[in-house]
Structure formats: structure tokens, C-alpha cells
Design an enzyme around this catalytic site. Sequence first.
Site, mmCIF file in Angstrom:
data_model
loop_
_atom_site.group_PDB
_atom_site.id
_atom_site.type_symbol
_atom_site.label_atom_id
_atom_site.label_comp_id
_atom_site.label_asym_id
_atom_site.label_seq_id
_atom_site.Cartn_x
_atom_site.Cartn_y
_atom_site.Cartn_z
ATOM 1 N N ARG A 89 -0.129 -0.031 15.602
ATOM 2 C CA ARG A 89 -0.920 0.633 14.557
ATOM 3 C C ARG A 89 -0.669 2.132 14.621
ATOM 4 N NH1 ARG A 89 -5.777 1.945 15.813
ATOM 5 N NH2 ARG A 89 -6.358 -0.056 16.705
ATOM 6 N N TYR A 105 -3.475 5.989 -12.940
ATOM 7 C CA TYR A 105 -3.266 4.586 -12.565
ATOM 8 C C TYR A 105 -4.627 3.877 -12.428
ATOM 9 C CZ TYR A 105 -1.935 0.535 -9.799
ATOM 10 O OH TYR A 105 -1.769 -0.740 -9.361
ATOM 11 N N ASP A 132 1.026 11.874 -7.458
ATOM 12 C CA ASP A 132 1.461 10.481 -7.339
ATOM 13 C C ASP A 132 2.825 10.409 -8.035
ATOM 14 O OD1 ASP A 132 2.011 7.771 -7.709
ATOM 15 O OD2 ASP A 132 -0.102 7.224 -7.939
ATOM 16 N N LYS A 136 7.187 0.018 -5.862
ATOM 17 C CA LYS A 136 7.861 0.193 -7.146
ATOM 18 C C LYS A 136 9.318 0.607 -6.917
ATOM 19 C CE LYS A 136 3.638 -0.697 -8.313
ATOM 20 N NZ LYS A 136 2.661 0.307 -8.676
HETATM 21 C C1 LIG Z 1 1.301 0.592 -8.312
HETATM 22 C C2 LIG Z 1 0.788 1.988 -8.313
HETATM 23 C C3 LIG Z 1 -0.162 2.414 -7.371
HETATM 24 C C4 LIG Z 1 -0.762 1.469 -6.358
HETATM 25 O O1 LIG Z 1 0.180 0.970 -5.467
HETATM 26 P P1 LIG Z 1 0.065 -0.463 -4.739
HETATM 27 O O2 LIG Z 1 1.308 -0.492 -3.933
HETATM 28 O O3 LIG Z 1 -0.012 -1.502 -5.798
HETATM 29 O O4 LIG Z 1 -1.183 -0.421 -3.921
HETATM 30 C C5 LIG Z 1 -0.571 3.729 -7.397
HETATM 31 N N1 LIG Z 1 -0.086 4.600 -8.309
HETATM 32 C C6 LIG Z 1 0.812 4.230 -9.243
HETATM 33 C C7 LIG Z 1 1.297 5.226 -10.227
HETATM 34 C C8 LIG Z 1 1.273 2.912 -9.274
HETATM 35 O O5 LIG Z 1 2.155 2.544 -10.216
#
Ligand SMILES: *Cc1c(COP(=O)(O)O)cnc(C)c1O
Length: 381
Positions: A50, A102, A174, A199
Site C-alpha cells: 500500500r 465530469y 483534470d 482513458k
Molecule cells: C472517467 C473520468 C474520471 C473518473 O475516472 P475513473 O477512472 O472512472 O474513476 C474523471 N474525470 C474525467 C474527465 C473522466 O473522463
Amino acid sequence: MNAGRRFETRAVHDGQPPDPATGAVIVPIYQTSTYAQEAPGRHRGYEYSRTGNPTRAALESSLASLEEGAHGLAFASGMAAITAVTYLLNPGEHVVAPDDVYGGTYRLLVRVLERYGLQASFVDMTDAAKVEAAIRSQTRLVLIETPTNPCLKILDIEALAALAHARGALVVVDNTFASPYGQQPLRWGADVVVHSTTKYLGGHSDVIGGAVIVNREDLHASLRFHQNAVGGVPGPFDCWLVLRGIKTLSLRMREHAANAAAVAAYLAGHPKIAQVFYPGLPGHPQHALAARQMTCFSGMVSCIVRGGGPAAAAVASSTLLFTLAESLGGVESLIDHPASMTHASLAGSPLQVDAGLVRLSVGIEHVDDLIADLDQALARA
Ligand SMILES: *Cc1c(COP(=O)(O)O)cnc(C)c1O
């Protein structure tokens, strides 16, 4: 690390030298929870997974290099990464976020963190005056998402960072939609970059993960403490999958963007499409800003189908190559009807999305096949 080397080279090499123990060219999956100590408290830098794991350390170092930051931290999901950033705040403090943030981040801020005494305001961040007006004395964090989801608005990181810093707030970007190949927010003054590595970074729709990248030592120390204390860390195999994805990030992003540009141009000329959103289109309202701030326009395209919700749902149900699914950034093309899928939790709120909106994550298939698929789906709508 390796300052001066180009992005493509850093993506393949940084954080991933051959394994010192065996010479393995690929970072091994250190599938272990704990590490033998030579004497009580004497170890080789790893005590418990961890706290730290060599496969995760390789990923964290790679992520820092891609974002040109000093430190990277990997998390079990994008939401775990964003949650870790919110541990920089105390009760009574306030967050300003975009009005098309998001959906999961909106849910976290409103339905979870408000119960713990944090407050959030959501504003149209293309208008600096609205951001300025939303900042209060308790504002500790300005959260930027660019391109935004699902309308792909472009926000000016440099201008918003100057504004936020003047009022004593931290700037978090982000960077999931652009990926580090398309945009490096730390260069424009951001303090913290977050990613859903699920992503584009992972890129193959086979892993859930998150990341945080920073330059400041004080922020790194606090985030590192909370990563271990709260414990939302990824397993070694998931880290390895993201590392594997990162090696081809530049190739994939170039192909995603070329295909997305062609799809956006096709949709812009289609009589059943009322509006197309793609930052690479010269007609996009923030195209000039996008061209300055981004090194690649990425692979997300949104459009409004004439005829509203039923027409949009019909298109989303009629594609054969574009898979109807949430998420984005994988090599395969996906289609999303935000009002009933990714953004359904916003229904009835002021942030509700247009029911006619369709969002495409344009993959790396042959562009002629992608356009032919959209063409037959639109013919049926
Ligand atoms: C998918 C996404 C998240 C969240 O990510 P997870 O891996 O699904 O927890 C946060 N911000 C954006 C812009 C996203 O596309």
C-alpha cells in the site's frame, strides 16, 4: 528526468529501465504485498505494497515524466485520484468547478463531500468574470477540466491559474480528455494534474486507474501521506497495464486526433446534425485558445442531433462499429448518449445536458469505416 528528450522517447523509457535484478526489459509485475527486511526497519525501500510497490513506482515515475512534473502518484481509479486531491482541503473550504465537470466529480463534490463540510460552486469557466465572482475567501481549489465533458469547451488554464493564484487558491487540472500528449497543464501554471488513466493513458479499455502529478514538494508530501493513509492504490498488474498503454500513447493520440478531425468535419456537413463540438474545428468558439494550449486536439467529438432525445438515442443505438458504452480513450470507437448514460446523474439539476447530445470517443479504426458507420446510423434516425 531525461529533460530534453522528446515526449515519444520519454513515454517508452522513463521510469522503466531494465530490471536491475534480472535485466528484464519490461518492468516486472511485482505481485507481492510485503517485502523481506534484512533487520528490523532495514529494507530496500519497500515495506508494504500500500505504501510502495516497484511496478507502481515505475508507473508513477513515467507519469511524472509525461506531465513534466516532479512527482507522480498512481491511484486505483480517477475518482480515487480526485478524492485524494480533495484531502488537501479542510471543512468549510470551497471548490470552484466547471458547470460541465465530469459527472462523477460533480457527484463526489455535491453528494459526498458536502456532508463533510466542503462547498462547491459550478460556473461557466469560459467566462473569467464568472470564475472571479465565484471565488470566495474560503476558496481553496479551482478545478479545471479542458476540454470539458461532454461539450468540449476549452478553458484557458494560464488565465484561470493567474486568477486563482491571485486569490490564494490552488489550481487542479483534470487532464483526462487531452492526455499528457495533448496538453501539459503544469506548464500553464497548474499546481496539480489529475487523470483517469482508465482513458487515453491506459488506452485499451482494460483497466481502471487514476493519477496525480505535482511539482510542489509540500503538495507531494501531503498527497503521498494521504495515498498511504486512505489507501486507494492500484494493484501491480493494473499499474503494468497502464505502463504498457503509455508506450504507444503518442501513436494512438495522433491517430485518434486525425480520425476525430475527419469525423467532426463529416458531421458538420450532415443535415441531421445541428451542432458539432470539436476543438480542432476552426469554427469551435475557443479554437484559437485550443491551438495555443494543446499540442493535439484529442479524439473526442460531440454533436447535437436534430430531433432531440429520441433522435439522438436512435443514432446511438444504430451504430455497428461504434459500441454503445460509457468511457472513452480506448483504441475502439464508442458512442454515448450523455443524457441517459454518463450524465444521467445530472438530470433535474442546473447542469443537465441537452437530450439531443451524442458523444463519440473516436478510435483508431480506419476512418472510412467509422464515417460509413455514422452515415448508416444517421440515415436510420
Ligand atoms: C472517467 C473520468 C474520471 C473518473 O475516472 P475513473 O477512472 O472512472 O474513476 C474523471 N474525470 C474525467 C474527465 C473522466 O473522463
